[in-house]
Motif scaffolding. Structure first.
Motif, short mmCIF file in Angstrom:
data_model
loop_
_atom_site.label_atom_id
_atom_site.label_comp_id
_atom_site.label_asym_id
_atom_site.label_seq_id
_atom_site.Cartn_x
_atom_site.Cartn_y
_atom_site.Cartn_z
N ALA A 94 0.81 -1.22 0.00
CA ALA A 94 0.00 0.00 0.00
C ALA A 94 0.84 1.27 0.00
N SER A 95 2.05 1.20 0.55
CA SER A 95 2.87 2.41 0.69
C SER A 95 3.17 3.08 -0.65
N PRO A 96 3.69 2.36 -1.67
CA PRO A 96 3.93 3.03 -2.96
C PRO A 96 2.65 3.49 -3.64
N VAL A 97 1.55 2.78 -3.44
CA VAL A 97 0.27 3.22 -4.01
C VAL A 97 -0.16 4.53 -3.37
N THR A 98 -0.04 4.61 -2.05
CA THR A 98 -0.43 5.82 -1.33
C THR A 98 0.41 7.01 -1.75
N ARG A 99 1.68 6.79 -1.97
CA ARG A 99 2.57 7.89 -2.32
C ARG A 99 2.40 8.32 -3.79
N SER A 100 2.32 7.37 -4.70
CA SER A 100 2.29 7.70 -6.12
C SER A 100 0.90 8.08 -6.63
N TYR A 101 -0.13 7.45 -6.09
CA TYR A 101 -1.48 7.66 -6.61
C TYR A 101 -2.41 8.36 -5.62
N GLY A 102 -1.93 8.62 -4.44
CA GLY A 102 -2.71 9.37 -3.48
C GLY A 102 -3.36 8.51 -2.42
N ARG A 104 -6.54 8.56 -1.51
CA ARG A 104 -7.84 8.04 -1.95
C ARG A 104 -7.71 6.70 -2.64
N ALA A 105 -6.67 6.52 -3.43
CA ALA A 105 -6.49 5.25 -4.16
C ALA A 105 -6.38 4.08 -3.20
N SER A 106 -5.60 4.26 -2.13
CA SER A 106 -5.46 3.18 -1.16
C SER A 106 -6.74 2.94 -0.38
N ILE A 107 -7.47 4.02 -0.09
CA ILE A 107 -8.75 3.86 0.61
C ILE A 107 -9.74 3.07 -0.25
N VAL A 108 -9.80 3.37 -1.54
CA VAL A 108 -10.70 2.64 -2.44
C VAL A 108 -10.26 1.19 -2.57
N CYS A 109 -8.96 0.94 -2.72
CA CYS A 109 -8.45 -0.43 -2.81
C CYS A 109 -8.81 -1.22 -1.56
N PHE A 143 -4.47 -1.92 3.43
CA PHE A 143 -4.56 -0.67 2.65
C PHE A 143 -5.25 0.42 3.46
N GLY A 144 -6.35 0.07 4.12
CA GLY A 144 -7.09 1.08 4.87
C GLY A 144 -6.30 1.67 6.02
N ASN A 145 -5.64 0.81 6.80
CA ASN A 145 -4.88 1.29 7.94
C ASN A 145 -3.65 2.07 7.52
N GLN A 146 -3.17 1.84 6.31
CA GLN A 146 -2.01 2.58 5.82
C GLN A 146 -2.42 3.99 5.39
N ALA A 147 -3.58 4.12 4.77
CA ALA A 147 -3.97 5.38 4.15
C ALA A 147 -4.88 6.25 5.00
N VAL A 148 -5.81 5.64 5.73
CA VAL A 148 -6.82 6.44 6.43
C VAL A 148 -6.23 7.36 7.49
N PRO A 149 -5.34 6.89 8.39
CA PRO A 149 -4.77 7.83 9.37
C PRO A 149 -4.01 8.98 8.70
N LEU A 150 -3.30 8.68 7.60
CA LEU A 150 -2.60 9.76 6.88
C LEU A 150 -3.60 10.76 6.32
N TYR A 151 -4.67 10.25 5.74
CA TYR A 151 -5.69 11.13 5.15
C TYR A 151 -6.28 12.05 6.21
N LEU A 152 -6.61 11.49 7.36
CA LEU A 152 -7.21 12.29 8.42
C LEU A 152 -6.24 13.34 8.94
N SER A 153 -4.97 12.97 9.13
CA SER A 153 -3.98 13.93 9.64
C SER A 153 -3.75 15.07 8.66
N GLU A 154 -3.77 14.77 7.37
CA GLU A 154 -3.50 15.80 6.38
C GLU A 154 -4.71 16.69 6.09
N MET A 155 -5.89 16.20 6.31
CA MET A 155 -7.09 16.99 6.06
C MET A 155 -7.43 17.90 7.23
#
Length: 466
Positions: A94-102, A104-109, A143-155
């Motif tokens: 999930a890490s390269p997906v989160t970095r390269s595609y954002g 949201r991409a990891s959350i959807v995956c 995927f969710g645990n990798q992306a969701v906390p980052l999304y919340l912190s950045e928003m």
């Protein structure tokens, strides 16, 4: 410097006092939808024992056998561990997906993977199909645990980042409580009650998937991907003002460094990232070593061993889930007012005291769960998600995912020792991050009594070797 650029040095000065904006309904809704991913992690799916683990189910009725030996079964172990192993591997992917595609991409995956897993489990005709579904659930969690906390912190705006980020933990505890109630309600629905219990896990997955398509990407990620104008527009929208120059400048400086880094996993090992790496490993590890998973996952066995019979054990499990969920609300209300350190230290002290008693066990267990719920439970996710600079933020979330990928068990004395150690660790090594903009977090390490000896001064080149 990593990536070969000498010009990109990250955030150069503090601008937090210049930040403008407010909490808009837009950011609250976005945070709420993203946090639904936490309910996926919290949704327990262990009601399928009667059909797929008949040996374990029969052993439950043998009064002469230890309650813990009753659950010693290879199929059950494979069913349980497959989720955590799949989550571990998925978090790395999930890490390269989160970095390269954002984000949201990891959350959807994650949402799609969990939908597939829930469908396979609800329709399972044999143990292999059940385990395959469990693996897909693990992929979704990774995927969710990798992306969701980052999304919340950045928003979230800096002054309310802790409370909004903890919506992830609130959703997790709500998922645990909901699962206990669903299991309670479907236990006597024969023969398809277990399918209903497993299938209902698709509800938060569907919300997460649809929400992932509707949510905007975070401004930080848009800048990192090379879309500065779009990043500014999103930032103005979520802050409710056009005066976002100070915050945007921090993001631009951080993104310039992030773009210059070609190998975030290699870069995270550099000396200047040592404090974040240490905390990202130790905080989630300590979270698990409190012994909370032993209490939550094995609450029915624990209470049966204490003399509770029949559905009383399920009542006790529901009770601890309710305590965990409500105590998380305490943390949401106080984390941005009191800070991270006071909650972590006081929660650790309360858990130490609770483990020192052997009477009034049910009340003490609830107090222990409450202490975890408003301290190490939510903050074990919040702190790692907010301390990394942008160039290693997606990679930095992986150590926390890996450390959280397994449940732990152990004696009360060993857990008490770990809680004592982790409370002292926070007191000595965790700087207060309350109200600090996420892009300016690197400046906090240069002020800390210990980490300032390791993190190079701002004027030094970032290529300093360990």
């Amino acid at each position: 410097m990593a990536g070969g650029s000498l010009g990109a040095v990250g955030v150069s000065k503090e601008r937090a006092e210049q930040y403008q904006g407010r909490v808009t309904p837009f950011v609250v809704m976005a945070s709420f939808v993203a946090a639904i991913g936490g309910s996926i992690f919290g949704y327990d799916i262990g009601i399928s024992g009667r059909k797929f683990f008949p040996t374990v189910y029969r052993k439950k009725n043998f009064q002469s056998e230890s309650n813990y030996c009753k659950y010693d079964n290879q199929g059950l172990a494979a069913f349980t561990s497959s989720l955590y192993l799949a989550g571990l591997v998925a978090s790395l992917a999930a890490s390269p997906v989160t970095r390269s595609y954002g984000r949201r991409a990891s959350i959807v995956c994650g949402g799609i993977s969990f939908l597939v897993g829930a469908a396979l489990n609800a329709a399972a005709a044999n143990l292999i199909m059940l385990i395959l579904g469990r693996i897909m659930l693990g992929v979704g969690i990774g995927f969710g645990n990798q992306a969701v906390p980052l999304y919340l912190s950045e928003m979230a705006p800096a002054h309310l980042r802790g409370g909004l980020n903890m919506m992830f933990q609130l959703a997790t505890t709500t998922g645990i409580f909901t699962a206990n109630m669903v299991n309670y309600g479907t236990e006597r629905i024969d023969p398809w009650g277990w399918r209903l219990s497993l299938g209902l896990a698709a509800v938060p997955a569907a919300l997460m998937t649809v929400g992932g398509f509707l949510l905007p990407e975070t401004p930080n990620s848009l800048l990192e991907q090379g879309f500065p104008e779009k990043g500014r527009r999103v930032l103005e929208k979520i802050r409710g003002t056009r005066h976002v120059e100070a915050e945007l400048q921090d993001m631009v400086e951080a993104s310039q460094l992030a773009i210059s880094v070609e190998h975030p996993f290699r870069n995270i090992l550099e000396r200047r990232n040592r404090p974040q790496l240490v905390l990202a490993i130790f905080m989630p590890a300590f979270q698990i070593l409190t012994g909370i998973n032993s209490i939550l996952f094995y609450a029915p066995v624990l209470f049966q061993s204490m003399g509770f019979e029949g559905r009383a054990a399920l009542y006790s499990s529901v009770m601890t889930g309710a305590v965990l969920m409500t105590s998380t609300l305490v943390s949401i209300a106080t984390v941005d007012r009191w800070g991270r350190r006071p909650l972590l230290i006081s929660g650790g002290i309360q858990m130490i005291v609770c483990q020192g008693f052997s009477i009034a066990v049910v009340a003490v267990v609830c107090l222990f769960v409450a202490a975890f719920g408003w301290s190490w439970g939510p903050l074990g996710w919040t702190v790692p998600s907010e301390i990394f600079p942008l160039e290693t933020r997606s990679a930095g979330q992986d150590p926390s995912c890996l450390c959280s990928a397994r449940s732990s068990s152990g004696s009360s004395s060993s857990s008490r020792a770990w809680i004592t150690a982790m409370t002292g660790f926070v007191w000595a090594f965790l700087p207060e991050t309350k109200g600090i903009p996420i892009e300016e977090m690197i400046l906090q390490w240069r002020k800390h009594w210990f980490w300032k000896r390791i993190v190079p001064p701002l004027e030094e080149p970032d290529s300093t070797n360990p």
